[in-house]
Design a protein around this motif. Structure first.
Motif, mmCIF file in Angstrom:
data_model
loop_
_atom_site.group_PDB
_atom_site.id
_atom_site.type_symbol
_atom_site.label_atom_id
_atom_site.label_comp_id
_atom_site.label_asym_id
_atom_site.label_seq_id
_atom_site.Cartn_x
_atom_site.Cartn_y
_atom_site.Cartn_z
ATOM 1 N N ASN A 162 0.812 -1.209 0.000
ATOM 2 C CA ASN A 162 0.000 0.000 0.000
ATOM 3 C C ASN A 162 0.850 1.266 0.000
ATOM 4 O O ASN A 162 0.457 2.275 -0.566
ATOM 5 C CB ASN A 162 -0.967 -0.012 1.181
ATOM 6 N N VAL A 163 2.027 1.218 0.613
ATOM 7 C CA VAL A 163 2.942 2.357 0.555
ATOM 8 C C VAL A 163 3.352 2.607 -0.895
ATOM 9 O O VAL A 163 3.369 3.747 -1.361
ATOM 10 C CB VAL A 163 4.184 2.117 1.445
ATOM 11 N N LEU A 164 3.659 1.543 -1.628
ATOM 12 C CA LEU A 164 4.040 1.703 -3.032
ATOM 13 C C LEU A 164 2.873 2.230 -3.861
ATOM 14 O O LEU A 164 3.058 3.050 -4.768
ATOM 15 C CB LEU A 164 4.536 0.375 -3.596
ATOM 16 N N VAL A 165 1.671 1.760 -3.577
ATOM 17 C CA VAL A 165 0.485 2.249 -4.301
ATOM 18 C C VAL A 165 0.301 3.740 -4.041
ATOM 19 O O VAL A 165 0.059 4.512 -4.974
ATOM 20 C CB VAL A 165 -0.774 1.446 -3.879
ATOM 21 N N LEU A 166 0.421 4.157 -2.787
ATOM 22 C CA LEU A 166 0.264 5.578 -2.441
ATOM 23 C C LEU A 166 1.357 6.418 -3.088
ATOM 24 O O LEU A 166 1.078 7.491 -3.635
ATOM 25 C CB LEU A 166 0.291 5.752 -0.919
ATOM 26 N N GLU A 167 2.593 5.944 -3.041
ATOM 27 C CA GLU A 167 3.700 6.695 -3.640
ATOM 28 C C GLU A 167 3.511 6.848 -5.148
ATOM 29 O O GLU A 167 3.714 7.919 -5.708
ATOM 30 C CB GLU A 167 5.026 6.012 -3.336
ATOM 31 N N LYS A 168 3.103 5.777 -5.801
ATOM 32 C CA LYS A 168 2.857 5.829 -7.251
ATOM 33 C C LYS A 168 1.732 6.810 -7.567
ATOM 34 O O LYS A 168 1.832 7.597 -8.512
ATOM 35 C CB LYS A 168 2.504 4.429 -7.751
ATOM 36 N N PHE A 169 0.675 6.788 -6.764
ATOM 37 C CA PHE A 169 -0.429 7.721 -6.972
ATOM 38 C C PHE A 169 0.036 9.159 -6.832
ATOM 39 O O PHE A 169 -0.296 10.013 -7.660
ATOM 40 C CB PHE A 169 -1.567 7.427 -5.985
ATOM 41 N N LEU A 170 0.813 9.455 -5.781
ATOM 42 C CA LEU A 170 1.279 10.825 -5.576
ATOM 43 C C LEU A 170 2.224 11.279 -6.681
ATOM 44 O O LEU A 170 2.162 12.431 -7.124
ATOM 45 C CB LEU A 170 1.949 10.954 -4.203
ATOM 46 N N LYS A 171 3.093 10.375 -7.131
ATOM 47 C CA LYS A 171 3.993 10.727 -8.240
ATOM 48 C C LYS A 171 3.199 11.077 -9.486
ATOM 49 O O LYS A 171 3.469 12.072 -10.153
ATOM 50 C CB LYS A 171 4.940 9.560 -8.551
ATOM 51 N N ASN A 172 2.204 10.249 -9.820
ATOM 52 C CA ASN A 172 1.391 10.508 -11.012
ATOM 53 C C ASN A 172 0.544 11.760 -10.850
ATOM 54 O O ASN A 172 0.377 12.526 -11.798
ATOM 55 C CB ASN A 172 0.489 9.310 -11.323
ATOM 56 N N LYS A 173 0.009 11.978 -9.677
ATOM 57 C CA LYS A 173 -0.851 13.135 -9.430
ATOM 58 C C LYS A 173 -0.094 14.439 -9.612
ATOM 59 O O LYS A 173 -0.569 15.358 -10.264
ATOM 60 C CB LYS A 173 -1.424 13.058 -8.016
ATOM 61 N N TYR A 174 1.099 14.513 -9.039
ATOM 62 C CA TYR A 174 1.843 15.763 -9.096
ATOM 63 C C TYR A 174 2.789 15.838 -10.287
ATOM 64 O O TYR A 174 3.359 16.891 -10.539
ATOM 65 C CB TYR A 174 2.577 15.999 -7.772
ATOM 66 N N HIS A 175 2.951 14.759 -11.007
ATOM 67 C CA HIS A 175 3.740 14.805 -12.235
ATOM 68 C C HIS A 175 2.964 15.544 -13.313
ATOM 69 O O HIS A 175 3.524 16.245 -14.131
ATOM 70 C CB HIS A 175 4.089 13.401 -12.709
#
Length: 191
Positions: A162-175
């Protein structure tokens, strides 16, 4: 490999196959950094690799970065705090030994990690939320199987996923957030 770790890894490989957390066995908590080390006596240099805490992606705002940091810290304690005989496990592995009460406590602690992740700016979209809840439900369901389920649950590490899922989401969101466009320059009109 120790006497205990070989059967555990063999069973986990048979049940899950070659499971990778993230891409290319991505570690949700640490990153490997290379740097040049110079010898004091000879002056020669060599490249050294060192592990350090994973940094927060650059474009993620401070508020969401703090949330990601808290989620990482809590997930690390729950999934990977201890290292015995080549197997990493956390408090969830210890609590999971208790028959039903332990599994319910694991579910509650994992939902606390999820609740913390929901605090990101704008919340989590339904797809990301469903993916995180599926990881938690799968871990809970596997943990209910007597004896074997606890070992499989230790190998699955739902909170780390879930940490990886959250990190991936934040990277995509702010990218996707583009750099601010500079205001057009005004040219004075001369008469």
């Amino acid at each position: 490999m120790g006497l205990l770790t070989f059967p555990l890894k063999y069973i986990a490989k048979k049940v899950f196959g070659e499971v990778e957390i993230g891409s290319a066995f991505e570690d949700p908590f640490f990153e490997e950094v290379e740097f040049e080390k110079r010898s004091f006596w000879s002056g020669s240099t060599k490249i050294v690799k060192k592990r350090r805490d994973k940094s927060i992606p650059e474009r993620v705002p401070e508020i969401d970065g703090k949330i990601l940091r808290r989620v990482r810290k809590r997930a690390y304690r729950l999934d990977m705090a201890f290292h015995i005989g080549g197997v990493r496990f956390g408090w969830l592995g210890v609590i999971g030994i208790l028959p039903v009460v332990g599994d319910l406590m694991i579910l509650w602690l994992s939902l606390q990690v999820y609740r913390e992740a929901m605090k990101v700016t704008g919340g989590l979209p339904p797809a990301v939320s469903a993916q995180m809840l599926t990881n938690i439900a799968l871990d809970f369901g596997l943990g209910l199987i007597p004896i074997v389920g606890d070992f499989v649950s230790v190998c699955y590490k739902a909170n780390s996923r879930n940490v990886l899922v959250l990190e991936k989401f934040l990277k995509n969101k702010y990218h996707r957030v583009a750099a601010p466009v500079a205001a057009p320059r005004r040219v004075p009109i001369t008469q």
